[in-house]
Design a protein around this motif. Sequence first.
Motif, mmCIF file in Angstrom:
data_model
loop_
_atom_site.group_PDB
_atom_site.id
_atom_site.type_symbol
_atom_site.label_atom_id
_atom_site.label_comp_id
_atom_site.label_asym_id
_atom_site.label_seq_id
_atom_site.Cartn_x
_atom_site.Cartn_y
_atom_site.Cartn_z
ATOM 1 N N GLU A 1 -10.684 3.401 1.477
ATOM 2 C CA GLU A 1 -10.693 3.731 0.051
ATOM 3 C C GLU A 1 -9.944 2.706 -0.795
ATOM 4 O O GLU A 1 -10.094 2.678 -2.013
ATOM 5 C CB GLU A 1 -10.114 5.133 -0.179
ATOM 6 C CG GLU A 1 -8.687 5.311 0.321
ATOM 7 C CD GLU A 1 -8.639 5.897 1.722
ATOM 8 O OE1 GLU A 1 -7.637 6.554 2.045
ATOM 9 O OE2 GLU A 1 -9.616 5.693 2.472
ATOM 10 N N TRP A 2 -9.103 1.881 -0.163
ATOM 11 C CA TRP A 2 -8.418 0.831 -0.917
ATOM 12 C C TRP A 2 -9.342 -0.333 -1.245
ATOM 13 O O TRP A 2 -9.119 -1.054 -2.219
ATOM 14 C CB TRP A 2 -7.225 0.286 -0.119
ATOM 15 C CG TRP A 2 -6.123 1.270 0.097
ATOM 16 C CD1 TRP A 2 -5.951 2.460 -0.547
ATOM 17 C CD2 TRP A 2 -5.036 1.155 1.022
ATOM 18 N NE1 TRP A 2 -4.826 3.097 -0.074
ATOM 19 C CE2 TRP A 2 -4.244 2.313 0.882
ATOM 20 C CE3 TRP A 2 -4.660 0.184 1.942
ATOM 21 C CZ2 TRP A 2 -3.095 2.521 1.634
ATOM 22 C CZ3 TRP A 2 -3.516 0.383 2.693
ATOM 23 C CH2 TRP A 2 -2.744 1.548 2.545
ATOM 24 N N LEU A 3 -10.352 -0.538 -0.437
ATOM 25 C CA LEU A 3 -11.190 -1.725 -0.536
ATOM 26 C C LEU A 3 -12.515 -1.383 -1.203
ATOM 27 O O LEU A 3 -13.300 -0.579 -0.689
ATOM 28 C CB LEU A 3 -11.452 -2.298 0.864
ATOM 29 C CG LEU A 3 -12.302 -3.576 0.939
ATOM 30 C CD1 LEU A 3 -11.628 -4.709 0.199
ATOM 31 C CD2 LEU A 3 -12.525 -3.957 2.411
ATOM 32 N N PHE B 1 -6.623 -2.563 -3.927
ATOM 33 C CA PHE B 1 -6.557 -3.429 -2.753
ATOM 34 C C PHE B 1 -5.652 -4.624 -3.015
ATOM 35 O O PHE B 1 -4.792 -4.957 -2.194
ATOM 36 C CB PHE B 1 -7.955 -3.914 -2.382
ATOM 37 C CG PHE B 1 -7.947 -5.069 -1.415
ATOM 38 C CD1 PHE B 1 -7.809 -4.842 -0.053
ATOM 39 C CD2 PHE B 1 -8.045 -6.379 -1.868
ATOM 40 C CE1 PHE B 1 -7.784 -5.906 0.840
ATOM 41 C CE2 PHE B 1 -8.025 -7.442 -0.983
ATOM 42 C CZ PHE B 1 -7.889 -7.203 0.369
ATOM 43 N N ALA B 2 -5.843 -5.317 -4.140
ATOM 44 C CA ALA B 2 -5.114 -6.555 -4.407
ATOM 45 C C ALA B 2 -3.611 -6.334 -4.431
ATOM 46 O O ALA B 2 -2.841 -7.147 -3.890
ATOM 47 C CB ALA B 2 -5.586 -7.168 -5.727
ATOM 48 N N VAL B 3 -3.169 -5.248 -5.048
ATOM 49 C CA VAL B 3 -1.728 -4.980 -5.140
ATOM 50 C C VAL B 3 -1.125 -4.805 -3.756
ATOM 51 O O VAL B 3 -0.103 -5.411 -3.414
ATOM 52 C CB VAL B 3 -1.474 -3.737 -6.017
ATOM 53 C CG1 VAL B 3 -0.018 -3.306 -5.921
ATOM 54 C CG2 VAL B 3 -1.841 -4.033 -7.465
#
Length: 349
Positions: free
Chosen positions: A201-203, A325-327
Amino acid sequence: MREGSASTATKTPPARLSGPQGDDADAERRRARTAAVGTALVGVAVVAVLTGPWLERRFGLAALGAWRTLLVAIVMQGVPFLVLGTIVSAAIGAFVPDRVFSRILPRNPVLAVPVAGVAGVVLPGCECASVPVAGSLMRRGVAPAAALTFLLAAPAVNPVVLVATTIAFPGRPEMVAARFVASLAASIAMGWLWIKRGREEWLRLPKGHTHSAPGAGRLEAFRRGLQHDFLQAGGFLVIGAMAAATFNVLVPPSVLEAFSGSPWLGLLVAAALAVLLSVCSEADAFVASSFTGFSPTARLAFMVVGPMVDMKLIALQSGAFGRAFAVRFCAATFVVAILCAVLVAGVLL
C-alpha cells in the motif's frame, strides 16, 4: 435548429487531452521547463566567470577570484563524465527493451536483489533516468525490491562514476573501492529491507506508457533523452559547483576544524549537503574532493548518499511512486547509506 447546434458546438471549449496524448504533452512541457532551467543555470555560471575579473577590479573582491577558479575547476572536471554518463543513459532508455531486464533477473526476489545491484555496473544511468527505468521494470513484472535496488545501484556503481572518482581522488584507489562497496551494499540492503518491511500500500505502481516506434522514433527518443538529461544534470552540476566553491571560500578554517574534530558531526553535515546540493553522480566526486576540511569518511558518505537520496530524487520518486513511498524509502535509504559508508570506511579507509 441546426444553426443553433453548430453555434453551440463552436463555443464549446475543447476538452483537455487525457491518456497517452495528454501524458505526452505534459512530458513535453516538463522537458521544456527543465531545459530552460538548466540553460539558465549554465548561463549564470558563464556570466559569473566572464564578469569575474571586472568585478574584482571594480569592487576589490579578491575572494571572487578564488571562487571563480574553484567553480571553473569543478565544472571542467565534471563535464566530460557528465556527457558520457548522459549519452549512456539516453542510449539505454531509447534502445534497450524493457524485457531485457526482466529476463536476466531471477524470479525469487531475494536472489533478484543482488543481481539487480550488480546489473547497475553493466547498465549504468544517472539518478534521473533510474526512476523511470525502475517504474518500467515494475510494469514488466519485476519484483519491486529488485527494481528499487537497481534504482539505487545504477547511478552509484557504474563505470562512468568509478572512473570519475578515480580522477577526482588521484592516488587514492581505496576511495574508489570504498565507494563501490558501500554503494552496492547500501543498494542491496535496501532491496532486502523492502522485502522484509515494505508494504504494497506504500507503493503506487506507475501507469503504463506508449513506447517509441522503431527506427527514427528511437533516434528521436535518444536525442530528447540526451538533451533532457544533460541540461538537467548540467544545471545541478553548476549548482553544486557554485555551492562547493562558496563553501570553500566563505567558511572559515576554524569551522572546518570543528567538523574535523567531531567526526560524527562532519559525517552528518556531509550527508546533508549531498541531499541539498543534488549533484549528479557523474560529477559529485569532484565536489567531494574539494571538501578538504572533511574527513575521508565524511567525503565517502557524501558520495554514497548523493546518488541515492537528494532533492530531485525525492521529487521524482514522489511523482512516480507516491509521496507515502518516497518519504519512507528516502529516509530509510539515507540512514542505510550512512551506516554502510561508515562500516566500509572503517575497513578500507
